[in-house]
Design a protein around this motif. Sequence first.
Motif, PDB file in Angstrom:
ATOM      1  N   THR A   1     -52.458 -17.771  -0.715  1.00 16.64           N
ATOM      2  CA  THR A   1     -53.428 -17.939   0.371  1.00 16.64           C
ATOM      3  C   THR A   1     -54.015 -16.586   0.792  1.00 16.64           C
ATOM      4  O   THR A   1     -55.230 -16.469   1.005  1.00 16.64           O
ATOM      5  CB  THR A   1     -52.748 -18.635   1.571  1.00 16.64           C
ATOM      6  OG1 THR A   1     -52.249 -19.892   1.112  1.00 16.64           O
ATOM      7  CG2 THR A   1     -53.719 -18.849   2.707  1.00 16.64           C
TER       8      THR A   1
ATOM      9  N   ASP B   1     -54.178 -27.325   0.404  1.00 19.63           N
ATOM     10  CA  ASP B   1     -52.772 -27.333   0.816  1.00 19.63           C
ATOM     11  C   ASP B   1     -52.656 -27.982   2.194  1.00 19.63           C
ATOM     12  O   ASP B   1     -53.380 -27.605   3.120  1.00 19.63           O
ATOM     13  CB  ASP B   1     -52.279 -25.875   0.863  1.00 19.63           C
ATOM     14  CG  ASP B   1     -50.796 -25.763   1.148  1.00 19.63           C
ATOM     15  OD1 ASP B   1     -50.140 -26.804   1.394  1.00 19.63           O
ATOM     16  OD2 ASP B   1     -50.280 -24.630   1.136  1.00 19.63           O
TER      17      ASP B   1
ATOM     18  N   ASN C   1     -52.899 -23.300   5.559  1.00 24.96           N
ATOM     19  CA  ASN C   1     -52.824 -21.879   5.941  1.00 24.96           C
ATOM     20  C   ASN C   1     -54.165 -21.163   5.780  1.00 24.96           C
ATOM     21  O   ASN C   1     -54.535 -20.343   6.607  1.00 24.96           O
ATOM     22  CB  ASN C   1     -51.769 -21.151   5.100  1.00 24.96           C
ATOM     23  CG  ASN C   1     -50.357 -21.583   5.453  1.00 24.96           C
ATOM     24  OD1 ASN C   1     -50.125 -22.081   6.556  1.00 24.96           O
ATOM     25  ND2 ASN C   1     -49.426 -21.414   4.548  1.00 24.96           N
TER      26      ASN C   1
ATOM     27  N   ASP D   1     -57.343 -22.903  -3.122  1.00 28.07           N
ATOM     28  CA  ASP D   1     -55.994 -22.469  -2.751  1.00 28.07           C
ATOM     29  C   ASP D   1     -55.022 -23.643  -2.852  1.00 28.07           C
ATOM     30  O   ASP D   1     -55.153 -24.631  -2.134  1.00 28.07           O
ATOM     31  CB  ASP D   1     -56.011 -21.924  -1.308  1.00 28.07           C
ATOM     32  CG  ASP D   1     -54.668 -21.358  -0.895  1.00 28.07           C
ATOM     33  OD1 ASP D   1     -53.926 -20.873  -1.779  1.00 28.07           O
ATOM     34  OD2 ASP D   1     -54.350 -21.403   0.307  1.00 28.07           O
TER      35      ASP D   1
HETATM   36 MG    MG Z   1     -50.489 -20.756   0.705  1.00 24.95          MG
END
Ligand code: MG
Length: 267
Positions: free
Chosen positions: A17, A40, A44, A125
């Motif tokens: 990330t 995700d 994040n 990501d």
């Molecule tokens: Mg991450």
Amino acid sequence: MTRIYTLVNQKGGVGKTTTAINLSSYLGKAGQRVLLIDLDSQANATSCLGIDHATVSAGTYEILIGQIPAAEAVLHNTSLQLSIIPSSSALAGAQIELVEVAGRETLLRDAIKNLKGRYDYILIDCPPSLGLLTINGLTAASHGVIIPIQCEYLALEGLTQLMRTLRRTRVALNPGLTVRGLLLTMFDRRTNLSRDVVKEVQKHFPENVFQSIIPRNIRLAEAPSHGLPISAYAPNSPGAFAYQALATELMRGDNIGQSGIVADNKE
Ligand code: MG
Ligand code: ATP
């Protein structure tokens, strides 16, 4: 041409990330049109850009289930010269909900098809797993994967399994899937261990390791709590210089000059 790169490593906390955010931001600063997709459920990347993921009702989950077109989920941050499709905890259920859906491995690729051409770079990501979401990330990665590797004990653990997953995905879903590069992260020049990991990774993958190495730098860990990439939070820190160098290295390898002009137009 839109280059789609996926940040992947099923190992947690290796810098996926942090790399997604800061590489995106330096590509944006270099004049590239960049879209970051948060794939995700931890969200994040979303929080790192100062977006409260609890308020996200149009994000990656909604585009995967086909509730909204991808363009409707894009948030643009003008001052950061960066766009993001945010995530939320709803994505945690996707893995199970989508199990019966036909073409479940290509949902992301299909959903973002119409965004191609609007961006020079799309970075994805991934979560720390090799489950369905990551497979969607790999299938969508038209120009390959970037694998962050933490310069720590057992750095190479899991890489064999990751490479096997990449091979399987290449055969079944994305024939063009390549490794764009392995990225050494959290390098601590004071420790022999860090230096040993660099040597070992370079020995195993002589042609695939980015020259830019990301140092362990507290500023990189602090920036997310301010909702900012390192370029805005601490632009003169070692971490900032390293991610700027990585963006330059990536663009050079992609035949894009620092001005953002495509030097070689062949697709
Ligand atoms: Mg991450
Ligand atoms: P996950 O697998 O949970 O998604 P990740 O691979 O995305 O994790 P990050 O969240 O980027 O990893 O990084 C893990 C932690 O390490 C974070 O707290 C981050 O701020 C910190 N971190 C990442 N890179 C660095 C660095 N170069 N120097 C110092 N801290 C770092």
